[in-house]
Each structure stands twice: as C-alpha cells, then as structure tokens.
Motif scaffolding. Structure first.
Motif, PDB file in Angstrom:
ATOM      1  N   VAL A  86       0.727  -1.178  -0.299  1.00 31.53           N
ATOM      2  CA  VAL A  86       0.108  -0.038   0.107  1.00 31.53           C
ATOM      3  C   VAL A  86       0.721   1.192  -0.125  1.00 31.53           C
ATOM      4  O   VAL A  86       0.547   2.081  -0.810  1.00 31.53           O
ATOM      5  CB  VAL A  86      -0.898  -0.081   1.296  1.00 31.53           C
ATOM      6  CG1 VAL A  86      -1.718   1.336   1.374  1.00 31.53           C
ATOM      7  CG2 VAL A  86      -1.911  -0.926   0.961  1.00 31.53           C
ATOM      8  N   LEU A  87       1.939   1.091   0.912  1.00 32.87           N
ATOM      9  CA  LEU A  87       2.848   2.310   0.951  1.00 32.87           C
ATOM     10  C   LEU A  87       3.662   2.471  -0.289  1.00 32.87           C
ATOM     11  O   LEU A  87       3.850   3.635  -0.789  1.00 32.87           O
ATOM     12  CB  LEU A  87       3.789   2.223   2.044  1.00 32.87           C
ATOM     13  CG  LEU A  87       3.064   2.384   3.392  1.00 32.87           C
ATOM     14  CD1 LEU A  87       4.133   1.841   4.617  1.00 32.87           C
ATOM     15  CD2 LEU A  87       2.603   3.768   3.824  1.00 32.87           C
ATOM     16  N   ARG A  88       3.980   1.423  -0.935  1.00 33.59           N
ATOM     17  CA  ARG A  88       4.931   1.461  -2.033  1.00 33.59           C
ATOM     18  C   ARG A  88       3.975   2.060  -3.439  1.00 33.59           C
ATOM     19  O   ARG A  88       4.462   2.956  -4.180  1.00 33.59           O
ATOM     20  CB  ARG A  88       5.023   0.089  -2.344  1.00 33.59           C
ATOM     21  CG  ARG A  88       5.980  -0.052  -3.808  1.00 33.59           C
ATOM     22  CD  ARG A  88       6.269  -1.540  -4.378  1.00 33.59           C
ATOM     23  NE  ARG A  88       4.774  -1.956  -4.625  1.00 33.59           N
ATOM     24  CZ  ARG A  88       4.375  -3.218  -4.959  1.00 33.59           C
ATOM     25  NH1 ARG A  88       5.356  -3.895  -4.922  1.00 33.59           N
ATOM     26  NH2 ARG A  88       3.154  -3.423  -5.017  1.00 33.59           N
ATOM     27  N   ASP A  89       2.798   1.659  -3.351  1.00 31.72           N
ATOM     28  CA  ASP A  89       1.705   2.070  -4.553  1.00 31.72           C
ATOM     29  C   ASP A  89       1.626   3.617  -4.236  1.00 31.72           C
ATOM     30  O   ASP A  89       1.340   4.249  -5.309  1.00 31.72           O
ATOM     31  CB  ASP A  89       0.522   1.286  -4.445  1.00 31.72           C
ATOM     32  CG  ASP A  89       0.814  -0.214  -4.951  1.00 31.72           C
ATOM     33  OD1 ASP A  89       1.646  -0.558  -5.404  1.00 31.72           O
ATOM     34  OD2 ASP A  89       0.014  -0.981  -4.724  1.00 31.72           O
ATOM     35  N   ALA A  90       1.412   3.863  -3.150  1.00 31.33           N
ATOM     36  CA  ALA A  90       1.179   5.367  -2.650  1.00 31.33           C
ATOM     37  C   ALA A  90       2.195   6.434  -3.134  1.00 31.33           C
ATOM     38  O   ALA A  90       2.232   7.323  -3.627  1.00 31.33           O
ATOM     39  CB  ALA A  90       0.742   5.713  -1.169  1.00 31.33           C
ATOM     40  N   SER A  91       3.530   5.709  -2.911  1.00 28.12           N
ATOM     41  CA  SER A  91       4.733   6.381  -3.162  1.00 28.12           C
ATOM     42  C   SER A  91       5.063   7.032  -4.652  1.00 28.12           C
ATOM     43  O   SER A  91       5.615   7.503  -5.276  1.00 28.12           O
ATOM     44  CB  SER A  91       5.929   5.637  -2.672  1.00 28.12           C
ATOM     45  OG  SER A  91       6.056   4.552  -3.466  1.00 28.12           O
ATOM     46  N   GLN A  92       4.227   5.926  -5.419  1.00 33.67           N
ATOM     47  CA  GLN A  92       4.221   6.183  -6.926  1.00 33.67           C
ATOM     48  C   GLN A  92       2.873   6.730  -7.440  1.00 33.67           C
ATOM     49  O   GLN A  92       2.873   6.740  -8.885  1.00 33.67           O
ATOM     50  CB  GLN A  92       4.312   4.648  -7.665  1.00 33.67           C
ATOM     51  CG  GLN A  92       5.818   4.201  -7.099  1.00 33.67           C
ATOM     52  CD  GLN A  92       5.862   2.358  -7.685  1.00 33.67           C
ATOM     53  OE1 GLN A  92       4.828   2.050  -8.171  1.00 33.67           O
ATOM     54  NE2 GLN A  92       6.689   2.067  -7.413  1.00 33.67           N
ATOM     55  N   ASN A  93       2.091   7.009  -6.641  1.00 30.81           N
ATOM     56  CA  ASN A  93       0.818   7.708  -7.037  1.00 30.81           C
ATOM     57  C   ASN A  93       0.894   8.963  -7.532  1.00 30.81           C
ATOM     58  O   ASN A  93       1.089  10.167  -6.642  1.00 30.81           O
ATOM     59  CB  ASN A  93      -0.292   7.567  -5.742  1.00 30.81           C
ATOM     60  CG  ASN A  93      -1.595   7.928  -6.429  1.00 30.81           C
ATOM     61  OD1 ASN A  93      -1.958   8.398  -7.450  1.00 30.81           O
ATOM     62  ND2 ASN A  93      -2.598   7.774  -5.584  1.00 30.81           N
ATOM     63  N   VAL A  94       0.784   9.347  -8.634  1.00 37.54           N
ATOM     64  CA  VAL A  94       0.890  10.815  -9.394  1.00 37.54           C
ATOM     65  C   VAL A  94      -0.129  11.691  -8.979  1.00 37.54           C
ATOM     66  O   VAL A  94       0.137  13.008  -9.181  1.00 37.54           O
ATOM     67  CB  VAL A  94       1.040  10.715 -10.670  1.00 37.54           C
ATOM     68  CG1 VAL A  94       2.292   9.966 -11.255  1.00 37.54           C
ATOM     69  CG2 VAL A  94       0.012  10.269 -11.673  1.00 37.54           C
ATOM     70  N   ALA A  95      -1.195  11.103  -8.286  1.00 43.50           N
ATOM     71  CA  ALA A  95      -2.352  11.943  -7.834  1.00 43.50           C
ATOM     72  C   ALA A  95      -1.703  12.632  -6.509  1.00 43.50           C
ATOM     73  O   ALA A  95      -2.407  13.806  -6.084  1.00 43.50           O
ATOM     74  CB  ALA A  95      -3.501  11.139  -7.740  1.00 43.50           C
ATOM     75  N   LEU A  96      -0.914  12.212  -5.839  1.00 46.19           N
ATOM     76  CA  LEU A  96      -0.326  12.837  -4.752  1.00 46.19           C
ATOM     77  C   LEU A  96       0.800  13.998  -4.999  1.00 46.19           C
ATOM     78  O   LEU A  96       1.631  13.785  -5.990  1.00 46.19           O
ATOM     79  CB  LEU A  96       0.328  11.911  -3.691  1.00 46.19           C
ATOM     80  CG  LEU A  96      -0.764  10.687  -3.205  1.00 46.19           C
ATOM     81  CD1 LEU A  96       0.053   9.718  -2.424  1.00 46.19           C
ATOM     82  CD2 LEU A  96      -1.988  11.336  -2.542  1.00 46.19           C
TER      83      LEU A  96
END
Length: 202
Positions: free
Chosen positions: A73-83
C-alpha cells in the motif's frame, strides 16, 4: 552377510563361556519400544510440541502477510502521481521502513523455524535414548535373572535393509512379551500422557 555375522557371534559366545551352557534368548526391540508406556508419553509430548510449533509459525506468517500488504500500500502510494511530491516522498520513506520490517520478520521466522526444528530433533533423540536405556537395562536384568548368556534382537532395527538378522528361532526363546510386561508393570498404556514442562518459546 548379516546372517553369517550372527552365526559367528553365537559361535564366539560359545567359546567365551567355555564349558558353561550357552543359553540364548531373543527379543524384538522395535516391538518392545512401541509397546512401552514411556514411548506413548514421549510421542504425545513431541506431537504437542510439533502442533504448537506449527501454530506459532502460522501466526508469524499472518503477521508477515499483514506487513507485506502494508508495504505494498505504501509502495503504491509513493508512486501515485495524484499525490504531491512531498506526500509521495513521505510514503516512499514509510515504504522503505516497512520493507526493512519485512526483511527482519522473514529472518526472525527462518531463525525460529531452524531453532525449533533443531530442538525437536534433540528432544526426539533424547527421549529415544532414554527409552532404549530403560529397555537395555531391563533386558540385562532379565537375562541375568534367567541365566541367559546371549540376547539377540530379532527386529532388524539399525540394519541397512531393516531386515532381521535371525531368519529362524524357536518361539520359546522369545522374551519380548516378558520384557514389555516388566517395563509396563504398574502402568497402563492407555493412560493419559504425563504432563511434561512446556518447551521454551523464543
């Protein structure tokens, strides 16, 4: 070859006792061990330790799976361009920290598994040695009491092919049931296993 060795052993024994009468008895050590009440107790205790080990490993694996899911979950969030970049960097650092936790958890599980397998093997070896010490002492006692010169094992235990060295013997020479009865005197094979101290968990 083993039969020849058995014959030679008997022949040598006959020479050693000189003019004395050679009295031979036969015992099935495997059957004695299987029917000895302490074997039932030991097997019950070992089975309990194995179940506890498996249950603990299952709990550790559940913890590992949870950590793995949190990391993803954290890995995916770190690659989320929406953030925004700052939040992605924060998630990346958290993911790295979680990844280290995963690595340590995997190492802990592996070390625990290796240690417990070694402990179980040592437990099995110790209990087996204690049981065969009891059996050996009882065979020696009965042999001395009854005046047997030689007692042979008919089970084949320990031979490469697990085949008995004795191809034939008169049933009157077999003291297996006598040994079992003496070892179990005052104890019931069906009795519940005696409580042993719990194994130390890391």
């Amino acid at each position: 070859m083993k039969t020849v060795c058995a014959v030679l052993a008997v022949s040598l024994a006959a020479l050693w006792v000189s003019a004395a009468e050679l009295r031979i008895a036969v015992v099935n050590l495997e059957e004695v061990a299987r029917k000895y009440y302490k074997t039932t107790i030991a097997e019950g205790f070992i089975s309990l330790q194995e179940r506890e080990f498996q249950q603990h490993v299952a709990r550790l694996n559940e913890e590992l799976a949870k950590l793995d899911e949190e990391y993803k979950v954290l890995r995916d969030a770190s690659q989320n361009v929406a953030l925004d970049a700052i939040e992605r960097e924060s998630k990346r650092q958290e993911a790295e920290k979680k990844s280290r936790e995963l690595m340590f958890k995997r190492s802990d599980i592996e070390n625990y598994g290796n240690d417990r397998v070694r402990q179980l093997r040592e437990l099995i070896t110790t209990r087996r040695a204690e049981i065969f010490k009891d059996i050996s002492e009882e065979v020696r006692r009965v042999a001395t009491l009854e005046g047997y010169t030689l007692v042979l094992d008919s089970s084949g235990r320990g031979s490469a092919e697990e085949l008995p060295m004795l191809l034939y013997f008169n049933a009157s020479l077999d003291i297996t049931e006598r040994i079992i009865a003496e070892l179990n005197r005052g104890n019931q094979l069906s009795a519940p296993p005696a409580k042993e101290p719990a194994a130390t968990q890391p």
